[in-house]
Design a protein around this motif. Structure first.
Motif, PDB file in Angstrom:
ATOM      1  N   LYS A 189     -65.026 -59.667   7.425  1.00 28.49           N
ATOM      2  CA  LYS A 189     -66.954 -59.737   7.792  1.00 28.49           C
ATOM      3  C   LYS A 189     -67.476 -61.034   7.606  1.00 28.49           C
ATOM      4  CE  LYS A 189     -66.148 -55.671   4.396  1.00 28.49           C
ATOM      5  NZ  LYS A 189     -66.476 -54.933   2.901  1.00 28.49           N
ATOM      6  N   VAL A 190     -68.417 -61.030   8.589  1.00 29.67           N
ATOM      7  CA  VAL A 190     -68.902 -62.556   9.068  1.00 29.67           C
ATOM      8  C   VAL A 190     -70.306 -62.019   9.277  1.00 29.67           C
ATOM      9  CG1 VAL A 190     -69.094 -63.964  10.859  1.00 29.67           C
ATOM     10  CG2 VAL A 190     -66.887 -63.484  10.281  1.00 29.67           C
ATOM     11  N   GLY A 191     -71.574 -62.679   7.707  1.00 31.56           N
ATOM     12  CA  GLY A 191     -72.152 -62.748   8.241  1.00 31.56           C
ATOM     13  C   GLY A 191     -73.139 -64.730   9.054  1.00 31.56           C
ATOM     14  N   LEU A 192     -73.902 -65.103   9.090  1.00 32.05           N
ATOM     15  CA  LEU A 192     -74.402 -65.677  10.303  1.00 32.05           C
ATOM     16  C   LEU A 192     -75.991 -66.194  10.222  1.00 32.05           C
ATOM     17  CD1 LEU A 192     -73.824 -69.083  11.450  1.00 32.05           C
ATOM     18  CD2 LEU A 192     -74.016 -67.982  13.970  1.00 32.05           C
ATOM     19  N   VAL A 193     -76.283 -66.915   9.556  1.00 31.60           N
ATOM     20  CA  VAL A 193     -78.312 -67.236   9.960  1.00 31.60           C
ATOM     21  C   VAL A 193     -77.911 -68.477  10.279  1.00 31.60           C
ATOM     22  CG1 VAL A 193     -80.747 -67.274   8.007  1.00 31.60           C
ATOM     23  CG2 VAL A 193     -78.438 -65.224   7.885  1.00 31.60           C
ATOM     24  N   LYS A 194     -79.529 -68.449  11.495  1.00 29.05           N
ATOM     25  CA  LYS A 194     -79.662 -69.525  11.365  1.00 29.05           C
ATOM     26  C   LYS A 194     -81.197 -70.294  11.812  1.00 29.05           C
ATOM     27  CE  LYS A 194     -78.510 -71.201  15.659  1.00 29.05           C
ATOM     28  NZ  LYS A 194     -78.177 -72.010  17.119  1.00 29.05           N
ATOM     29  N   TYR A 195     -81.285 -72.311  11.013  1.00 34.27           N
ATOM     30  CA  TYR A 195     -82.030 -71.667  10.692  1.00 34.27           C
ATOM     31  C   TYR A 195     -82.833 -72.770  11.118  1.00 34.27           C
ATOM     32  CZ  TYR A 195     -80.024 -73.018   6.003  1.00 34.27           C
ATOM     33  OH  TYR A 195     -79.269 -74.425   5.256  1.00 34.27           O
ATOM     34  N   ASP A 196     -84.044 -73.722  10.048  1.00 30.34           N
ATOM     35  CA  ASP A 196     -84.888 -74.663   9.877  1.00 30.34           C
ATOM     36  C   ASP A 196     -84.668 -75.803   8.522  1.00 30.34           C
ATOM     37  OD1 ASP A 196     -85.193 -77.319  11.001  1.00 30.34           O
ATOM     38  OD2 ASP A 196     -87.384 -76.765  11.960  1.00 30.34           O
ATOM     39  N   ALA A 197     -83.988 -76.150   8.531  1.00 30.91           N
ATOM     40  CA  ALA A 197     -83.468 -76.792   7.407  1.00 30.91           C
ATOM     41  C   ALA A 197     -84.278 -78.037   6.800  1.00 30.91           C
ATOM     42  CB  ALA A 197     -82.693 -77.126   6.584  1.00 30.91           C
ATOM     43  N   PHE A 198     -85.287 -78.541   7.293  1.00 30.79           N
ATOM     44  CA  PHE A 198     -86.381 -79.580   7.626  1.00 30.79           C
ATOM     45  C   PHE A 198     -87.826 -79.123   8.404  1.00 30.79           C
ATOM     46  CE2 PHE A 198     -82.268 -80.663   6.106  1.00 30.79           C
ATOM     47  CZ  PHE A 198     -82.144 -81.496   5.275  1.00 30.79           C
ATOM     48  N   ASN A 199     -87.956 -77.553   8.845  1.00 33.36           N
ATOM     49  CA  ASN A 199     -88.985 -77.155   8.318  1.00 33.36           C
ATOM     50  C   ASN A 199     -90.189 -78.347   9.751  1.00 33.36           C
ATOM     51  OD1 ASN A 199     -90.129 -75.971   6.951  1.00 33.36           O
ATOM     52  ND2 ASN A 199     -90.552 -77.524   5.516  1.00 33.36           N
ATOM     53  N   GLU A 200     -89.673 -77.839  11.305  1.00 28.08           N
ATOM     54  CA  GLU A 200     -89.796 -77.960  12.700  1.00 28.08           C
ATOM     55  C   GLU A 200     -89.026 -80.175  13.049  1.00 28.08           C
ATOM     56  OE1 GLU A 200     -90.854 -76.256  15.226  1.00 28.08           O
ATOM     57  OE2 GLU A 200     -91.231 -74.354  13.574  1.00 28.08           O
ATOM     58  N   MET A 201     -87.856 -80.510  12.041  1.00 24.87           N
ATOM     59  CA  MET A 201     -87.776 -81.829  11.939  1.00 24.87           C
ATOM     60  C   MET A 201     -86.744 -82.191  12.493  1.00 24.87           C
ATOM     61  SD  MET A 201     -89.131 -83.782   9.186  1.00 24.87           S
ATOM     62  CE  MET A 201     -88.739 -85.479   9.664  1.00 24.87           C
ATOM     63  N   GLY A 202     -85.807 -80.402  12.870  1.00 22.86           N
ATOM     64  CA  GLY A 202     -84.476 -80.595  13.301  1.00 22.86           C
ATOM     65  C   GLY A 202     -83.966 -79.815  14.569  1.00 22.86           C
ATOM     66  N   GLY A 203     -84.612 -78.725  15.001  1.00 19.98           N
ATOM     67  CA  GLY A 203     -84.913 -77.963  15.160  1.00 19.98           C
ATOM     68  C   GLY A 203     -84.081 -76.654  14.331  1.00 19.98           C
ATOM     69  N   LYS A 204     -84.043 -75.325  15.333  1.00 19.39           N
ATOM     70  CA  LYS A 204     -82.578 -74.294  14.168  1.00 19.39           C
ATOM     71  C   LYS A 204     -81.383 -74.641  14.593  1.00 19.39           C
ATOM     72  CE  LYS A 204     -85.578 -70.313  14.248  1.00 19.39           C
ATOM     73  NZ  LYS A 204     -85.543 -68.848  13.947  1.00 19.39           N
ATOM     74  N   LEU A 205     -80.802 -75.539  14.032  1.00 18.66           N
ATOM     75  CA  LEU A 205     -79.552 -77.164  13.876  1.00 18.66           C
ATOM     76  C   LEU A 205     -79.250 -76.220  12.377  1.00 18.66           C
ATOM     77  CD1 LEU A 205     -80.328 -79.642  16.157  1.00 18.66           C
ATOM     78  CD2 LEU A 205     -79.161 -77.893  16.809  1.00 18.66           C
ATOM     79  N   SER A 206     -79.524 -76.018  11.779  1.00 17.60           N
ATOM     80  CA  SER A 206     -79.018 -75.628  10.522  1.00 17.60           C
ATOM     81  C   SER A 206     -78.178 -73.705  10.940  1.00 17.60           C
ATOM     82  CB  SER A 206     -79.829 -75.796   9.599  1.00 17.60           C
ATOM     83  OG  SER A 206     -80.515 -77.378   9.258  1.00 17.60           O
ATOM     84  N   PHE A 207     -77.374 -73.458   9.753  1.00 19.88           N
ATOM     85  CA  PHE A 207     -76.528 -72.452   9.360  1.00 19.88           C
ATOM     86  C   PHE A 207     -76.494 -72.104   8.488  1.00 19.88           C
ATOM     87  CE2 PHE A 207     -73.591 -74.542  11.356  1.00 19.88           C
ATOM     88  CZ  PHE A 207     -72.255 -74.405  10.429  1.00 19.88           C
ATOM     89  N   ALA A 208     -76.484 -70.631   7.698  1.00 18.09           N
ATOM     90  CA  ALA A 208     -75.217 -70.387   7.155  1.00 18.09           C
ATOM     91  C   ALA A 208     -74.159 -69.075   7.118  1.00 18.09           C
ATOM     92  CB  ALA A 208     -76.306 -69.870   5.667  1.00 18.09           C
TER      93      ALA A 208
END
Length: 168
Positions: free
Chosen positions: A94-113
């Motif tokens: 079972k795998v779950g992946l969420v991409k997000y922007d950790a620093f509000n428009e500074m790093g792009g959506k390169l962060s993930f959980a």
């Protein structure tokens, strides 16, 4: 006229006709039985295939040995499959992946959980935060679908995806 012990008398023509009919019926039955015997003999010869009884016995014993080998292999395959199922319970399924922007428009959506769980909903949550100064990775243990350390929003969404909960 023929007299039968004084009981009754029969015209000889009728007696001749009756015996002729009886003979024809017997003759037809003999021909039918001969045809059936010929078919049966042909099928027997096809079955035996030119073999005598001893070689036919060897063929049957060989087939019985093959059946015994198949039984042993089937039993072994059953044990192997049970062993594989036991191992599969411990692997990631079972795998779950969420991409997000950790620093509000500074790093792009390169962060993930990322959440990885086995059949018993035990595994890990990995949160990678990418920013201008570098990347940071945090790992939290998941046991029975729950973390004993507080999860962030993105981590919780990834856990819900892995657990197949409806998240939108």
């Amino acid at each position: 006229m023929v007299d039968f012990f004084g009981i009754f008398t029969v015209n000889s023509a009728y007696l001749f006709i009756a015996l002729t009919v009886l003979f024809l019926i017997s003759f037809i039955m003999v021909i039918t039985l001969l045809c059936k015997l010929k078919n049966l003999t042909r099928r027997y010869e096809d079955f035996m295939g030119g073999r005598d009884g001893r070689t036919m016995e060897e063929v049957i014993r060989g087939k019985l040995d093959e059946i015994e080998d198949i039984k042993l292999k089937s039993f072994k395959n059953g044990k192997d499959i049970a062993e594989l199922y036991e191992k599969m319970e411990k692997t990631v399924c079972k795998v779950g992946l969420v991409k997000y922007d950790a620093f509000n428009e500074m790093g792009g959506k390169l962060s993930f959980a990322l959440v990885l769980l086995n059949e018993h909903n035990t595994g890990l949550s990995m949160n990678s935060m990418h920013g201008p100064e570098g990347s940071y990775v945090y790992v939290k243990e998941i046991i029975n679908g729950q973390s004993y350390i507080a999860l962030g929003d993105e981590e919780q969404k990834a856990l819900d995806i892995a657990l197949d909960r409806n998240t939108q």
